[in-house]
Design a protein around this motif. Structure first.
Motif, PDB file in Angstrom:
ATOM      1  N   MET A 187      -3.266  11.987 -26.017  1.00 16.39           N
ATOM      2  CA  MET A 187      -2.778  13.047 -25.141  1.00 16.39           C
ATOM      3  C   MET A 187      -1.556  12.576 -24.356  1.00 16.39           C
ATOM      4  N   MET A 188      -0.632  13.509 -24.130  1.00 14.58           N
ATOM      5  CA  MET A 188       0.514  13.186 -23.291  1.00 14.58           C
ATOM      6  C   MET A 188       0.046  13.021 -21.843  1.00 14.58           C
ATOM      7  N   VAL A 189       0.412  11.886 -21.239  1.00 10.71           N
ATOM      8  CA  VAL A 189       0.015  11.640 -19.852  1.00 10.71           C
ATOM      9  C   VAL A 189       1.215  11.563 -18.919  1.00 10.71           C
ATOM     10  N   GLU A 190       2.432  11.531 -19.489  1.00  7.64           N
ATOM     11  CA  GLU A 190       3.624  11.532 -18.641  1.00  7.64           C
ATOM     12  C   GLU A 190       4.829  11.995 -19.444  1.00  7.64           C
ATOM     13  N   LYS A 191       5.695  12.749 -18.778  1.00  2.00           N
ATOM     14  CA  LYS A 191       6.999  13.106 -19.330  1.00  2.00           C
ATOM     15  C   LYS A 191       7.978  13.149 -18.174  1.00  2.00           C
ATOM     16  N   THR A 192       8.926  12.190 -18.160  1.00  6.61           N
ATOM     17  CA  THR A 192       9.814  12.039 -17.008  1.00  6.61           C
ATOM     18  C   THR A 192      11.258  11.885 -17.473  1.00  6.61           C
ATOM     19  N   ASN A 193      12.141  12.688 -16.915  1.00  2.00           N
ATOM     20  CA  ASN A 193      13.568  12.488 -17.131  1.00  2.00           C
ATOM     21  C   ASN A 193      14.040  11.395 -16.171  1.00  2.00           C
ATOM     22  N   ILE A 194      14.352  10.224 -16.717  1.00  6.08           N
ATOM     23  CA  ILE A 194      14.730   9.100 -15.857  1.00  6.08           C
ATOM     24  C   ILE A 194      16.227   9.075 -15.571  1.00  6.08           C
ATOM     25  N   SER A 195      16.987   9.866 -16.335  1.00  6.38           N
ATOM     26  CA  SER A 195      18.416  10.021 -16.083  1.00  6.38           C
ATOM     27  C   SER A 195      18.863  11.298 -16.773  1.00  6.38           C
ATOM     28  N   ASP A 196      20.147  11.570 -16.702  1.00  3.02           N
ATOM     29  CA  ASP A 196      20.656  12.786 -17.345  1.00  3.02           C
ATOM     30  C   ASP A 196      20.499  12.747 -18.854  1.00  3.02           C
ATOM     31  N   ASN A 197      20.429  11.545 -19.412  1.00  6.23           N
ATOM     32  CA  ASN A 197      20.412  11.457 -20.874  1.00  6.23           C
ATOM     33  C   ASN A 197      19.245  10.654 -21.442  1.00  6.23           C
ATOM     34  N   LYS A 198      18.244  10.334 -20.598  1.00 10.12           N
ATOM     35  CA  LYS A 198      17.088   9.592 -21.098  1.00 10.12           C
ATOM     36  C   LYS A 198      15.800  10.188 -20.559  1.00 10.12           C
TER      37      LYS A 198
END
Length: 541
Positions: A187-198
């Protein structure tokens, strides 16, 4: 039930040891006796700049006995620039230097362990995968990343025990350019945009699985949530250009899951994603996220059998896995036959019979060119196990067991086998023992002749009817040993009526006499398609 489980462990281990004949298998036996991987955590960084990945593997290991060395499978960087380079290793967060990386192995020299001691090893590495993680362009010329580990190719990009006997839980931490969506086991436990392109995505699998089905995928996807079945979310992941076709095709999975749950047991994992991908296979049954070949998406629903096969693998192959590669029929034969069973349930007996008749012809043709038993420990290139013995003949073994036990006991045996070995491993002997326990029958001869003997019965039959006596003479003409089996004979009478008589065949030449006051006009062998055999001739004397 507890007696079965206790006995299971004892028999499985002994059989496992007894079946290691080749050098490669003997080396794995030594490792099997030494370590047990409990959990992998892979932090993988993907890039569009080049095909190099950067990885950190955190591996939790239980040591089964006191040792000062152990081995992981891991492909070293080669002269062609492909492979992995290790640059730091730590044990319980303390850096160590006493390791070597050569011959596709990462060998650790460590302070002596204690029995059942648990240690955590962290390995930082980078490199261009030669295989295992397929970095390429899809049919729309878009860059994609897809794990494709079967059978033992995960070592090309992950430090692992690359063998189905050592199952573990896994967590994926995937850092990728933000235009990708990523899929992984669990299961997905995290989805985070850490920068504009990552973007970082984490997936966690809480059930132990073999490395052959431990994968990730990254691409531009259109994603549809199909809904839940018995609390299990089902989704479709397809290339955006194939959105409508893919969503339509993958809806076929839901009724298949429903059938398998009701006939085998609860779905083994927390979700199922059906994923369009770049796998080299028609479909790859990765645990909780099946990867299908990209061109299998047509919008016509023509790949129902493929989907059924890969869904069945979630129970057989992923959850209940073969302990030894040479018993791969416990995965592929089961998936093949359960595809047929699903078709029988949905479309009726006639289509089921058409399928198994076609599979019988495939087995007969393949045997002429490649005579070998189903369980063949001489095979060292595991890709060679992808043959009609593992698939079609394995399925036919189950079909004949169904006839031998009857539907009620057959299904009870299947459910008991799965319940006993879910999230674990089994050998053919374990299936035999379960079926003997449920049915009260001695199946030793059945398993011996059909799994370990080369070939199948080749029959020449003649018959005659005189003086109210039907005489049927059966010759077994195969070069291999004589088979023992029940043979159904359909008898057609002059008045148009018919009857089926069953005779037991156990000799090279056997004559059966059947009393009949009605005149016989013809006979047919195996009218209901229950026997794997080759009919050479059938003649009236």
């Amino acid at each position: 039930m507890s007696t079965i489980i206790l006995k299971r462990t004892y028999i499985s281990v002994l059989c496992f040891f007894s079946l290691f004949f080749n050098t490669q298998a003997q080396k794995h036996q030594e490792r099997f006796e030494t370590i047990d991987i409990l959990n992998y955590k892979f932090d993988i960084q993907l890039s569009d700049t080049n095909n190099q990945i950067e990885g950190t593997a955190e591996i939790k290991i239980r040591f089964k006995k006191a040792v000062t060395t152990f081995v992981l499978d891991f492909v070293k960087k080669k002269s062609n620039g492909k492979g992995m380079s290790v640059y730091t290793v730590s044990e319980n967060k303390n850096n160590i230097t006493s390791y070597t990386h050569d011959n596709n192995q990462l060998i650790f020299n460590i302070d002596a362990t204690k029995q059942d001691e648990i240690r955590i090893y962290t390995i930082q590495y980078k490199g261009i995968p030669e295989d295992g993680l397929i970095i390429s362009k899809n049919k729309y010329n878009e860059r994609t990343f897809f794990g494709d580990n079967w059978p033992d190719r995960s070592k090309n990009w992950l430090p692992v025990v690359d063998h189905p006997s050592d199952k573990a839980t896994v967590e994926w931490v995937i850092t990728a350019p933000s235009h990708y969506q990523t899929i992984g086991n669990g299961m997905m436990v995290e989805k985070t945009n850490i920068s504009d392109n990552k973007i970082i995505t984490r997936w966690r699998m809480v059930n132990p699985i073999p490395t052959k089905v431990m994968v990730i995928g990254a691409a531009r996807f259109a994603v549809e949530e199909q809904g839940e079945i018995y609390g299990i979310p089902v989704s479709s992941w397809v290339y955006p250009q194939d959105r409508e076709k893919g969503f339509s095709d993958y809806t076929l999975a839901t009724p298949i899951i429903d059938y398998m749950i009701n006939h085998i047991g609860p779905f083994p994992f927390k979700k199922l994603a059906n994923v369009q991908s770049k796998t080299r296979f028609g479909g790859m049954e990765n645990a909780g996220n099946i990867f299908y070949a990209e061109r299998s998406v047509t919008g016509t629903g023509s790949n129902e059998a493929l989907i059924a096969h890969e869904v069945a693998h979630q129970w057989f192959g992923n959850s209940a896995s073969e302990l030894n590669w040479h018993h791969i029929w416990l995965s592929e034969g089961f998936a093949t036959y359960f595809t047929n069973l699903y078709f029988e349930n949905k479309y009726g007996r006639d289509q089921f019979v058409d399928r198994i008749k076609a599979e019988r012809l495939t087995i007969i043709d393949y045997t002429k060119k490649n005579p070998a038993p189903i369980v063949n420990p001489n095979i060292e290139d595991y890709m060679q196990l992808l043959n009609p013995y593992s698939y079609q003949k394995g399925g036919w073994i189950l079909h004949m067991l169904r006839r031998e036990l009857g539907d009620q006991l057959f299904w009870k045996s299947i459910r008991t086998y799965y319940e006993t070995y879910k999230y674990s491993n089994a050998l053919s002997e374990d299936l035999q023992r379960i079926m003997e326990h449920i049915s009260g029958k001695d199946l030793s001869l059945f398993f011996k002749q059909w799994l370990y003997q080369i070939g199948h019965p080749k029959l020449e039959a003649t018959w005659d009817y005189k003086n109210e006596l039907l005489q049927v003479e059966i010759h077994q003409n195969q070069k291999s040993s004589i088979y023992n089996f029940p043979l159904d004979i359909k008898i057609t009478y002059k008045d148009g009526t018919m009857a089926i008589e069953t005779v037991m065949i156990s000799e090279k030449i056997q004559i059966s006499k059947i009393v009949s006051k009605k005149q016989v006009t013809s006979i047919e062998l195996d009218p209901n398609t229950w026997l794997l055999f080759e009919l050479i001739s059938l003649n009236k004397k």
